[in-house]
Design a protein around this motif. Sequence first.
Motif, PDB file in Angstrom:
ATOM      1  N   THR A   1      23.432 -27.480   7.350  1.00 52.84           N
ATOM      2  CA  THR A   1      24.523 -27.106   6.445  1.00 52.84           C
ATOM      3  C   THR A   1      25.777 -27.947   6.644  1.00 52.84           C
ATOM      4  O   THR A   1      26.718 -27.839   5.852  1.00 52.84           O
TER       5      THR A   1
ATOM      6  N   LYS B   1      30.664 -15.521   2.743  1.00 56.01           N
ATOM      7  CA  LYS B   1      29.357 -16.168   2.691  1.00 56.01           C
ATOM      8  C   LYS B   1      28.860 -16.559   4.080  1.00 56.01           C
ATOM      9  O   LYS B   1      27.738 -16.214   4.474  1.00 56.01           O
TER      10      LYS B   1
ATOM     11  N   LEU C   1      28.109 -13.586   6.192  1.00 56.08           N
ATOM     12  CA  LEU C   1      26.815 -12.988   5.851  1.00 56.08           C
ATOM     13  C   LEU C   1      25.686 -13.760   6.512  1.00 56.08           C
ATOM     14  O   LEU C   1      24.736 -13.158   7.036  1.00 56.08           O
ATOM     15  N   HIS C   2      25.791 -15.080   6.509  1.00 54.72           N
ATOM     16  CA  HIS C   2      24.766 -15.897   7.175  1.00 54.72           C
ATOM     17  C   HIS C   2      24.701 -15.548   8.664  1.00 54.72           C
ATOM     18  O   HIS C   2      23.616 -15.365   9.230  1.00 54.72           O
TER      19      HIS C   2
END
Length: 311
Positions: A92, A229, A232-233
Amino acid sequence: MLTILNNVLPVFVLVLLGYVLKRKGMAGDPFFHTSDRLVYFIFFPGLLFWKVGTLDPSAPESQAVFSLPALLALAIAILIVWGMTLVYKRMTGLAPFQAGAVSQTSFRFNTYMGMAIVLNTYGEAGVVCYGIMIGLLIPLNNLLAVSTLVWFGQKDLSLGKKLWVVSKGVVSNPLILGCVAGLIFSRTGYSLPGFLDNTFKLMSSITLPLALLSVGAGLNLDKLKGKLKISLHGSLFKLAAFPLVGWLVMAALGVVGLPLQVAMVHCTLPTSPQTYILAKQLNSDADLALAITVLSTLLSFFTLSAALVLF
């Protein structure tokens, strides 16, 4: 459903109460700062020493609370999930400033919530089983957490300094010291005098309520803004990947009975509030660590409930 109401919901009621007390100004930062220090340095280590130290190693029930395969399975699961977060960082392009925060939140755990649920559900034998587990797993957790944070956030430190920071974090942990002292005392064959036994009993009765109130007080929902986001990951690593990997490894190693039940509660716990403190000390993204802590704590009601129902 009754299992969830009786064993999980009371824990979250106290967490919610801590949140409300803090937001309504009925208990402020000075109270919770003092409470956290008392719980971390005195009350919780005392509870671990008392529960583990008064266990008779020769008693049949003591054989059920210690499982080397369960400990090995959890250690393997921690290493696998830790490795997954490093792959996630590379795939990422996650900034080094954030990488350590995400990594440590994927395997560190909220000890206080775990102990409360294990005590509610599995009683004294479960507490001893869990106490031994966390006493032996915390060094590995600290080693990986500090190493990763130092690697990504403290590149200017020498190798010797990095090793010193890691070693100090492991050796000085009060929970490890309490559990190790309890294990040593249990092997002596001595019993605690009545007055000491009652003292530890009184201390233990206030430890978990204070700890759970502090967990709630630390839930700052504002920290999720702009970080939902990635939070949450991070929460999915802790609440989905870790339980799944843990269960698969334990199944492969044949872990059953009480160790399996307690281990699965451990796997489905939210991440530790200590991740924020460690991230702040080692120049990582402390706000992100706190955001993952908040979100994983809220979501863990469902994962903990599933663990109790399924196992």
